[in-house]
Design a protein around this motif. Sequence first.
Motif, PDB file in Angstrom:
ATOM      1  N   THR A  52      91.276 126.500  32.089  1.00  0.00           N
ATOM      2  CA  THR A  52      89.898 126.878  32.409  1.00  0.00           C
ATOM      3  C   THR A  52      89.435 126.134  33.255  1.00  0.00           C
ATOM      4  O   THR A  52      89.991 124.796  33.419  1.00  0.00           O
ATOM      5  N   GLU A  53      88.681 126.570  34.253  1.00  0.00           N
ATOM      6  CA  GLU A  53      88.037 125.603  35.348  1.00  0.00           C
ATOM      7  C   GLU A  53      86.831 124.895  34.779  1.00  0.00           C
ATOM      8  O   GLU A  53      86.117 125.744  34.403  1.00  0.00           O
ATOM      9  N   ARG A  54      86.743 123.658  34.985  1.00  0.00           N
ATOM     10  CA  ARG A  54      85.548 123.038  34.633  1.00  0.00           C
ATOM     11  C   ARG A  54      84.904 122.568  35.875  1.00  0.00           C
ATOM     12  O   ARG A  54      85.369 122.202  36.968  1.00  0.00           O
ATOM     13  N   THR A  55      83.482 122.200  35.844  1.00  0.00           N
ATOM     14  CA  THR A  55      82.943 121.567  36.825  1.00  0.00           C
ATOM     15  C   THR A  55      82.120 120.274  36.263  1.00  0.00           C
ATOM     16  O   THR A  55      81.676 120.028  35.052  1.00  0.00           O
ATOM     17  N   LEU A  56      82.204 119.341  37.465  1.00  0.00           N
ATOM     18  CA  LEU A  56      81.592 117.796  37.135  1.00  0.00           C
ATOM     19  C   LEU A  56      80.615 117.654  38.321  1.00  0.00           C
ATOM     20  O   LEU A  56      81.037 117.963  39.186  1.00  0.00           O
ATOM     21  N   VAL A  57      79.753 116.720  38.007  1.00  0.00           N
ATOM     22  CA  VAL A  57      78.860 116.228  39.110  1.00  0.00           C
ATOM     23  C   VAL A  57      79.002 114.586  39.098  1.00  0.00           C
ATOM     24  O   VAL A  57      78.925 113.916  37.803  1.00  0.00           O
ATOM     25  N   THR A  58      79.438 113.966  40.256  1.00  0.00           N
ATOM     26  CA  THR A  58      79.443 112.666  40.363  1.00  0.00           C
ATOM     27  C   THR A  58      78.036 111.830  40.000  1.00  0.00           C
ATOM     28  O   THR A  58      77.140 112.571  40.223  1.00  0.00           O
ATOM     29  N   GLY A  59      77.869 110.636  39.202  1.00  0.00           N
ATOM     30  CA  GLY A  59      76.777 110.136  38.983  1.00  0.00           C
ATOM     31  C   GLY A  59      75.684 109.796  39.961  1.00  0.00           C
ATOM     32  O   GLY A  59      76.132 109.706  41.168  1.00  0.00           O
ATOM     33  N   GLY A  60      74.568 109.627  39.623  1.00  0.00           N
ATOM     34  CA  GLY A  60      73.491 109.232  40.770  1.00  0.00           C
ATOM     35  C   GLY A  60      73.593 107.759  40.845  1.00  0.00           C
ATOM     36  O   GLY A  60      74.258 107.049  40.226  1.00  0.00           O
ATOM     37  N   GLY A  61      73.134 107.365  41.830  1.00  0.00           N
ATOM     38  CA  GLY A  61      73.155 105.932  42.213  1.00  0.00           C
ATOM     39  C   GLY A  61      74.337 105.374  42.717  1.00  0.00           C
ATOM     40  O   GLY A  61      74.937 106.241  43.019  1.00  0.00           O
ATOM     41  N   GLU A 114      80.591 109.331  47.226  1.00  0.00           N
ATOM     42  CA  GLU A 114      79.353 109.740  47.081  1.00  0.00           C
ATOM     43  C   GLU A 114      78.720 110.359  45.663  1.00  0.00           C
ATOM     44  O   GLU A 114      79.489 111.160  45.103  1.00  0.00           O
ATOM     45  N   PRO A 115      77.654 109.778  45.391  1.00  0.00           N
ATOM     46  CA  PRO A 115      77.009 110.344  44.200  1.00  0.00           C
ATOM     47  C   PRO A 115      76.447 111.612  44.425  1.00  0.00           C
ATOM     48  O   PRO A 115      76.127 112.157  45.553  1.00  0.00           O
ATOM     49  N   GLY A 116      76.267 112.487  43.160  1.00  0.00           N
ATOM     50  CA  GLY A 116      75.854 114.041  43.355  1.00  0.00           C
ATOM     51  C   GLY A 116      76.509 114.745  44.081  1.00  0.00           C
ATOM     52  O   GLY A 116      76.187 115.987  44.201  1.00  0.00           O
ATOM     53  N   ARG A 117      77.939 114.621  44.143  1.00  0.00           N
ATOM     54  CA  ARG A 117      78.989 115.597  44.336  1.00  0.00           C
ATOM     55  C   ARG A 117      79.292 116.453  43.411  1.00  0.00           C
ATOM     56  O   ARG A 117      79.719 115.819  42.448  1.00  0.00           O
ATOM     57  N   ALA A 150      86.760 117.744  31.424  1.00  0.00           N
ATOM     58  CA  ALA A 150      86.527 117.061  32.890  1.00  0.00           C
ATOM     59  C   ALA A 150      85.266 116.355  32.649  1.00  0.00           C
ATOM     60  O   ALA A 150      84.293 116.900  32.593  1.00  0.00           O
ATOM     61  N   THR A 151      85.358 114.985  32.836  1.00  0.00           N
ATOM     62  CA  THR A 151      83.998 114.050  32.865  1.00  0.00           C
ATOM     63  C   THR A 151      84.244 113.275  34.177  1.00  0.00           C
ATOM     64  O   THR A 151      85.270 113.460  35.041  1.00  0.00           O
ATOM     65  N   THR A 152      83.053 112.418  34.472  1.00  0.00           N
ATOM     66  CA  THR A 152      83.348 111.610  35.707  1.00  0.00           C
ATOM     67  C   THR A 152      82.915 110.227  35.380  1.00  0.00           C
ATOM     68  O   THR A 152      82.187 109.887  34.201  1.00  0.00           O
ATOM     69  N   HIS A 153      83.545 109.086  35.801  1.00  0.00           N
ATOM     70  CA  HIS A 153      82.954 107.978  35.681  1.00  0.00           C
ATOM     71  C   HIS A 153      83.031 107.173  37.171  1.00  0.00           C
ATOM     72  O   HIS A 153      83.809 107.416  37.992  1.00  0.00           O
ATOM     73  N   ALA A 154      82.275 105.823  37.304  1.00  0.00           N
ATOM     74  CA  ALA A 154      82.267 105.396  38.549  1.00  0.00           C
ATOM     75  C   ALA A 154      83.010 103.864  38.170  1.00  0.00           C
ATOM     76  O   ALA A 154      82.792 103.246  37.145  1.00  0.00           O
ATOM     77  N   ALA A 155      83.825 103.410  39.336  1.00  0.00           N
ATOM     78  CA  ALA A 155      84.423 102.187  39.208  1.00  0.00           C
ATOM     79  C   ALA A 155      85.053 101.756  40.438  1.00  0.00           C
ATOM     80  O   ALA A 155      85.369 102.583  41.499  1.00  0.00           O
TER      81      ALA A 155
END
Length: 318
Positions: free
Chosen positions: A307-316, A284-287, A225-230
């Motif tokens: 398996t449970e994964r943790t991700l954090v939304t990007g800053g800015g 919201e960033p940083g979540r 699990a990763t994250t991206h902004a769009a």
Amino acid sequence: MAALVSLAVLSSAGCGSNGEGTKAPSAPDGVSVQAGSATSVHVMWSQAPGKAGIRGYTVYRGGTKVKDVPAATNMADITGLEPSTAYTFTVRARNAEGALSADSDEKRVTTPAAVAEDRDAPAAPAGLRGGSDGARAVRLSWSAPPGDQGITSYDIYQGGSRIHSVGGDATTARIGRLRPGTRYRFTITARDAADNVSPAGGAVEITTPHGSGDDPDTAPGDFRATTHAADGAYYADLSWLPPKAGTDAPEYQIYLDGAFATTLIWGGEAPRGRATYSVYTTREPGRSYRVKIRAKLPDGNWGRFSTERTLVTGGGKP
């Protein structure tokens, strides 16, 4: 957390054809056909093992294609038929390259005669009982309702899903494609020629025994699990390997922070190998989010969580 879409349906592009050099799969076996009413029949067959690379099945009435179903399905209802009419049905398997098998053995069935307008359902079957038949099957038996109820078929349910049908003169059935060491709940209804369906009879619960080394890991593998902004929002980008359940898993549930978020259903063929999907999370960033998934298995139950994964939304700003 912002609200999430409750259902996602995706298509996976197929490739290939019946062209030269493409090896066709073997024809399905164990095909049976049961008249459900004066205008419908229920076609069933044995599901090919996962290693056969089957991506779907096609049902034919005579030489006419009447229904396509995904690889995880081994039955189909065919409706809109004529009463008191003889039909023949065959089934063909389709692999990932689009190659079709030869026809299965041809099965014949005659729909019962039409009846005068009838809105009275049969009485419920009684005395449903059963036991395990090895680690992956059960045998059920029941008593027909008393009197002439005009029953043309019995429908067997596992939980809330209809999984099998037998003729109106039958009082036993064998249900396969189950998992070892799993508890199942079965009920049965009766159907007449006018398509009236009885209430369900009493339920029976059966636990299959554990098999010897044949209980696969039902959790999706190598979950990432990763994250991206769009477009002003953040998305969780998920990827995984299908569980080793003997066939494709066409449906998944996605959980965020331990709560159900959305259902993913592949609208066409499920991807071969690693699957990917992006799900909206927030603006919201940083979540921070914890994410896990599970697959719906061929027996209708949900498998183990990944398996449970943790991700954090990007800053800015996204």
